[in-house]
Design an enzyme around this catalytic site. Structure first.
Site: not given
Length: 281
Positions: A237-239, A265
């Site tokens: 995941y990230c933003g 995310s």
């Protein structure tokens, strides 16, 4: 065709009739509470790889009904967008960007999720190509519309319920692809600082050489992901699912099965106060 191809390989393939090249660049500028999104199309119009078209991740290749940017579109919308670009059954696709391969990896992962496997990321993308003095152009290829037949593969993109389930499983691992300062909560581009509890931190920008944007050697990449070795399930995941796709792509190169991208995310997770976050290491 390998999942990762070199500039020299692509240079030799430019005239292949079944080859399609897509520039996937999107520009993000940090601002309080998130990022300003700018299309990469104007830069593509000024100069691009010969035989390439622009794939609009901020438009046609995202879900228009989602309140969040870059959400995976329906299979029908994705197939229509690819077909309009001239990408379809029987083609090979090479993806590139000017931002350390992350946007190209996002489209690669989307293609894989919709059952299209004849795709590759150009190692180093625009920076590697131009730094070698290879040709660019403003010409637009005249590809006819194509038929893209989606064959969805469930599980390559997941939502927050799958992430919550992974929190309680010893055979699962979460990987945060954002930079280390964001992971620690020292910067806050999303609704809350920090990361999902128990996450490993493998920043997508550390996967590539800073100068060339080429991916680091496989042994170095394997060392970066040593903490996920042996896990049956890995969720990156990230933003907004972009840098996370780069981590997922590299895990694929390393031979990991059972990898998924948390699509929305932290844009989704951090905005929901009922979901846990932490700044602890």
């Amino acid at each position: 065709m390998d999942a990762l191809v070199s500039t020299s390989w692509l240079a030799d393939q430019l005239d292949a009739p079944d080859l399609r090249i897509l520039d996937c660049t999107v520009l993000l500028t940090p601002r309080p509470g998130g990022y300003a999104v700018e299309s990469g199309r104007p830069a593509w119009e000024r100069a691009h790889l010969p035989g390439s078209r622009y794939a609009d991740l901020a438009g046609d290749l995202s879900d228009p009904e989602s309140p969040l940017r870059f959400t995976l579109p329906s299979a029908e919308r994705f197939a229509a967008a690819m077909g309009a670009l001239g990408v379809g059954d029987g083609h090979r696709v090479v993806l590139y960007d000017s931002r350390a391969n992350m946007w190209a990896a996002r489209v690669w992962w989307m293609l894989r999720a919709f059952g299209f496997d004849d795709a590759a990321v150009l190692d180093g993308g625009w920076r590697a190509w131009t730094s070698e003095g290879r040709p660019t152009t403003t010409d637009v290829p005249d590809w006819p519309p194509a038929t893209f037949t989606p064959r969805p593969r469930p599980g390559l993109f997941v939502g927050k319920d799958a992430v919550l389930d992974a929190l309680g499983r010893g055979d699962a691992c979460l990987v945060n692809a954002l930079d280390r300062a964001q992971h620690r909560g020292e910067t806050q581009p999303y609704a809350r600082p920090g990361h999902i509890p128990g996450s490993a931190n493998v920043p997508a920008l550390e996967l590539v050489d800073e100068t060339t944007h080429r991916f680091r050697p496989l042994e170095e990449l394997r060392e970066l992901f040593a903490g996920v070795a042996g896990r049956e399930r890995v969720i990156t995941y990230c933003g907004g699912g972009i840098a996370a796709s780069s981590d997922a792509f590299v895990l694929h190169l390393l031979g990991h099965d059972g990898v998924a991208v948390y699509d929305n995310s932290l844009s989704e997770w951090a905005a929901d106060p009922s979901l846990p976050m932490t700044t602890d290491e």
